[in-house]
Design a protein around this motif. Sequence first.
Motif, PDB file in Angstrom:
ATOM      1  N   UNK A   1      47.297  37.838  26.294  1.00 32.07           N
ATOM      2  CA  UNK A   1      45.906  38.296  26.289  1.00 32.07           C
ATOM      3  C   UNK A   1      45.216  37.966  27.613  1.00 32.07           C
ATOM      4  N   UNK A   2      45.514  36.775  28.160  1.00 36.67           N
ATOM      5  CA  UNK A   2      44.930  36.355  29.439  1.00 36.67           C
ATOM      6  C   UNK A   2      45.334  37.298  30.567  1.00 36.67           C
ATOM      7  N   UNK A   3      46.605  37.665  30.610  1.00 35.18           N
ATOM      8  CA  UNK A   3      47.110  38.540  31.668  1.00 35.18           C
ATOM      9  C   UNK A   3      46.557  39.959  31.510  1.00 35.18           C
ATOM     10  N   UNK A   4      46.498  40.435  30.260  1.00 34.73           N
ATOM     11  CA  UNK A   4      45.914  41.767  30.014  1.00 34.73           C
ATOM     12  C   UNK A   4      44.462  41.802  30.475  1.00 34.73           C
ATOM     13  N   UNK A   5      43.721  40.747  30.178  1.00 34.04           N
ATOM     14  CA  UNK A   5      42.314  40.683  30.570  1.00 34.04           C
ATOM     15  C   UNK A   5      42.175  40.632  32.092  1.00 34.04           C
ATOM     16  N   UNK A   6      43.117  39.930  32.760  1.00 34.15           N
ATOM     17  CA  UNK A   6      43.090  39.850  34.220  1.00 34.15           C
ATOM     18  C   UNK A   6      43.281  41.236  34.835  1.00 34.15           C
ATOM     19  N   UNK A   7      44.141  42.046  34.247  1.00 40.71           N
ATOM     20  CA  UNK A   7      44.366  43.414  34.737  1.00 40.71           C
ATOM     21  C   UNK A   7      43.105  44.255  34.558  1.00 40.71           C
ATOM     22  N   UNK A   8      42.490  44.151  33.388  1.00 35.75           N
ATOM     23  CA  UNK A   8      41.267  44.919  33.131  1.00 35.75           C
ATOM     24  C   UNK A   8      40.165  44.512  34.110  1.00 35.75           C
ATOM     25  N   UNK A   9      40.049  43.216  34.353  1.00 36.18           N
ATOM     26  CA  UNK A   9      39.038  42.707  35.277  1.00 36.18           C
ATOM     27  C   UNK A   9      39.288  43.226  36.689  1.00 36.18           C
ATOM     28  N   UNK A  10      40.550  43.144  37.131  1.00 34.34           N
ATOM     29  CA  UNK A  10      40.895  43.589  38.485  1.00 34.34           C
ATOM     30  C   UNK A  10      40.662  45.085  38.647  1.00 34.34           C
ATOM     31  N   UNK A  11      41.045  45.839  37.644  1.00 36.71           N
ATOM     32  CA  UNK A  11      40.911  47.291  37.719  1.00 36.71           C
ATOM     33  C   UNK A  11      39.446  47.716  37.797  1.00 36.71           C
ATOM     34  N   UNK A  12      38.579  46.982  37.102  1.00 34.82           N
ATOM     35  CA  UNK A  12      37.152  47.323  37.067  1.00 34.82           C
ATOM     36  C   UNK A  12      36.383  46.761  38.265  1.00 34.82           C
ATOM     37  N   UNK A  13      36.997  45.873  39.023  1.00 31.05           N
ATOM     38  CA  UNK A  13      36.307  45.239  40.149  1.00 31.05           C
ATOM     39  C   UNK A  13      36.152  46.207  41.316  1.00 31.05           C
ATOM     40  N   UNK A  14      35.109  46.016  42.131  1.00 28.97           N
ATOM     41  CA  UNK A  14      34.874  46.942  43.252  1.00 28.97           C
ATOM     42  C   UNK A  14      35.810  46.713  44.435  1.00 28.97           C
ATOM     43  N   UNK A  15      36.000  47.767  45.200  1.00 32.67           N
ATOM     44  CA  UNK A  15      36.742  47.666  46.450  1.00 32.67           C
ATOM     45  C   UNK A  15      35.880  46.936  47.491  1.00 32.67           C
ATOM     46  N   UNK A  16      36.486  46.275  48.464  1.00 33.77           N
ATOM     47  CA  UNK A  16      35.687  45.658  49.530  1.00 33.77           C
ATOM     48  C   UNK A  16      34.900  46.719  50.300  1.00 33.77           C
ATOM     49  N   UNK A  17      33.692  46.368  50.703  1.00 33.13           N
ATOM     50  CA  UNK A  17      32.874  47.301  51.468  1.00 33.13           C
ATOM     51  C   UNK A  17      33.328  47.373  52.914  1.00 33.13           C
TER      52      UNK A  17
END
Length: 430
Positions: free
Chosen positions: A377-393
Motif C-alpha cells: 500500500x505504501x509503494x502504491x501510494x508513493x506512485x500515485x503521489x509521484x504521478x500527481x506531483x508537478x514537473x519542475x518549472x
Amino acid sequence: MATAFAPTKLTATLPLHGSQENRLVLPIRLAPHSSFLGSTRSLTLHSSRRLNHAHATRRSPPVVGVQEVVKEKKSINSLLITKEEGLVLYEDMILGRSFEDMCAQMYYRGKMFGFVHLYNGQEAVSTGFIKLLTKSDSVVSTYRDHVHALSKGVSARAVMSELFGKVTGCCRGQGGSMHMFSKEHNMLGGFAFIGEGIPVATGAAFSSKYRRDVLKQDCEDVTVAFFGDGTCNNGQFYECLNMAALWKLPIIFVVENNLWAIGMSHLRATSDPEIWKKGPAFGMPGVHVDGMDVLKVREVAKEAVTRARRGEGPTLVECETYRFRGHSLADPDELRDAAEKAKYAARDPIAALKKYLIENKLVKEAELKSIEKKIDELVEEAVEFADASPQPGRSQLLENVFADPKGFGIGPDGRYRCEDPKFTEGTAQV
C-alpha cells in the motif's frame, strides 16, 4: 571445482607507526572453504612474534569474523535478534524489494527515463548496515541507490517522485535514479560513475574526525561507503583506503560484490578476486561475509561500526551478494548463466530471514503478511503521489548548477537570455 575464492594462506607485512624495525609480519589465516563461493569468516591476524607493550597499545583490535561472532552469541543466547529487531529488518527488506519491483513496472510504462539500476537480491547488505546507523551518520551510494536511500529514512514518496523527475522528489527532480541525495538524512548521494562516491565518503569521515579531535565536539558519527566489485580496480578506492587508514577515519568501506561488473565477471577482471584482502594491505581489518544473509551482515556491521565510533579507524567489508535482475532495466541479462542465477535465487535473503523468524518462533506468518500488505500500500501510494506531483518549472533549470544562476544564462532582468531573440545572433557562422 576449485575457484578463485578457494582458501589460502599468505603472509602480509603491516607497517606500524615506527621505523623499519617495527614492521610486523603477520600470517593471515583464512577459514576453510564453505558451500558459499567465498569464505564467510573474516581474516584473523596472528602475530609471528610478541609485541612489546608500546606496540600492543597502538594496534586496534581486529574485526571478529562473522562465524566467531555468531558462535559466541549462540553460547549466550540462541537468537541473534529480538522480535522487534527482526520485524524492522524484514520491513526494510520488503520495502526495498517491493519498491524496486514497482520501479520496473513504472519504467516499462514510460514513467521513468534514462538508466535505472535495481537492487533486487542485495537487500541484506543495505538493511544489515544502514539500520544500525543513526540519522547523523552518513551514507554514500552508487548508481544503484534507491534502496540505500529508503533504508536511510528517505520516504518512498520522495524517492519515487525523484525517479519520476518531479519537483517533490528528494532532489526536486534534478537528480533522477542515480543521484539520490538528502541533507536531512545524511544521504550524501548516489553517483553515476563508479568510484566517484568513495572520496566524498572519505571527506565526510574526515569531517567527523576533525570535529571530534580538533574542534573537541561530541561527535561519534560514522560514514558508510557502498560500492561494487568493479570499482575495486579503480584508483580512488586505493587512495581512499590509504588516507582512511593513515588518519584512522571513522568509515566503513562496503563492497557489494555481486560478481558482475555490468557484463564482466568479477573472476575474469581482477587478479586477486578476494577484495577483502586489500584491507590488511593498508593496515585495516578486511572481512568477507555472506551478503545474502542479513543476520551475518548485521553482525559484521555491528563490529565495524563500533570500531569506527571508538576511534579505531576504518574497516573494509566485502559482502558477496547477487543481483536478481540485469545490470539495468535496459539490460536483457543474457550473459549470466541460468544455473548461476537459479543458485542465488534459491538463496533469496528475504526468504532466508522469513524462515529464520518463523522457525525460531519470533513471529507468526500473519505478522509478516501484515507487513507485506502495509508495504504494498505504501509503494502504491508513493506512485500515485509521484504521478500527481508537478514537473519542475523552467525557473529551476539552472538551480543547483551554478552558485549564482544569474551569472550565467539569466539576465539582470531575471529572464533567461536564451529567450532574447538577439541571444543567438552570430552563432550560425560559428
